[in-house]
Design a protein around this motif. Sequence first.
Motif, PDB file in Angstrom:
ATOM      1  N   ILE A 135       4.908   3.980   6.678  1.00 20.61           N
ATOM      2  CA  ILE A 135       3.759   3.255   6.292  1.00 20.61           C
ATOM      3  C   ILE A 135       4.373   1.887   5.557  1.00 20.61           C
ATOM      4  CG2 ILE A 135       1.845   3.189   5.077  1.00 20.61           C
ATOM      5  CD1 ILE A 135       1.051   5.917   5.693  1.00 20.61           C
ATOM      6  N   LEU A 136       5.119   2.293   4.527  1.00 20.80           N
ATOM      7  CA  LEU A 136       5.758   1.092   3.857  1.00 20.80           C
ATOM      8  C   LEU A 136       6.568   0.246   4.478  1.00 20.80           C
ATOM      9  CD1 LEU A 136       6.327   2.759   0.551  1.00 20.80           C
ATOM     10  CD2 LEU A 136       4.626   1.293   1.100  1.00 20.80           C
ATOM     11  N   TYR A 175      -2.695  -4.401   8.163  1.00 14.96           N
ATOM     12  CA  TYR A 175      -3.392  -3.203   8.046  1.00 14.96           C
ATOM     13  C   TYR A 175      -4.117  -2.670   9.438  1.00 14.96           C
ATOM     14  CZ  TYR A 175      -3.255  -3.419   2.700  1.00 14.96           C
ATOM     15  OH  TYR A 175      -2.776  -3.627   1.641  1.00 14.96           O
ATOM     16  N   ARG A 208       3.176   3.175  -2.221  1.00 12.63           N
ATOM     17  CA  ARG A 208       3.833   2.194  -2.950  1.00 12.63           C
ATOM     18  C   ARG A 208       4.121   2.715  -4.582  1.00 12.63           C
ATOM     19  NH1 ARG A 208       1.552  -3.769  -2.193  1.00 12.63           N
ATOM     20  NH2 ARG A 208       2.893  -3.947  -3.975  1.00 12.63           N
ATOM     21  N   TYR A 237       4.454  -1.864   6.658  1.00 15.66           N
ATOM     22  CA  TYR A 237       3.732  -2.919   5.663  1.00 15.66           C
ATOM     23  C   TYR A 237       4.698  -4.002   5.261  1.00 15.66           C
ATOM     24  CZ  TYR A 237       1.475  -4.607   1.689  1.00 15.66           C
ATOM     25  OH  TYR A 237       0.761  -5.384   0.587  1.00 15.66           O
ATOM     26  N   VAL A 262      -0.826   3.009   1.687  1.00 16.37           N
ATOM     27  CA  VAL A 262      -0.139   2.135   1.365  1.00 16.37           C
ATOM     28  C   VAL A 262      -0.118   2.162  -0.248  1.00 16.37           C
ATOM     29  CG1 VAL A 262       0.591  -0.317   1.252  1.00 16.37           C
ATOM     30  CG2 VAL A 262      -0.159   0.393   3.397  1.00 16.37           C
TER      31      VAL A 262
END
Length: 184
Positions: free
Chosen positions: A134-135, A144, A167, A138, A163
């Motif tokens: 995911i990161l 998104y 984070r 991103y 996210v």
Amino acid sequence: MQESEKYLQALIKGDNKVILEIYNKFHPKVQAFILRNKGKQEDVQDVFHDALMYLIMKHKETPLQIASFEAYLFTICKNIWRSTIKNKKEWVMKDGVLPLVDKEDHLTSFILEQKHLEFYQEKFQLLSDNCKEILGNYFNGMSYEEIMSDLSYNSINVVRQRVFKCRAKIVKLIKADVRFKKLA
């Protein structure tokens, strides 16, 4: 002896034969990258030399365990070049003149940036595979919506929450490390 260790030891000992091998084997890829990205031949020499100096200093400080010498060296060269380009943009004055810059200050600045990056990457590896994915998406600029589609999430809100949570996890890992205050 592993190839990476052979190259690192040659750099530290000043083994000209192996250092020449490093130049012959890895310099062309670095050269192509820099020349494609607004660089000149002098820039290639500076960046490659700075990267080798960084490797020597880093390996003397803490022995490096490198899986791929080529990948590690190329990454360092790319980071140095990106830092150089960024700094050149900041240095250019209204009349287009570049002020004189102390090359050692630039290398010191790069070393600090590289230490921060390596510290972050170390903490990133401690995340779950899902958070890494995911990161990674991103931070590489995926929206998104793209992450939702790529990872089959039900809604953008779920992606935003993931996210945010991921984070928060990496920030917590970073702040919990005693080295964080030294790097800050």
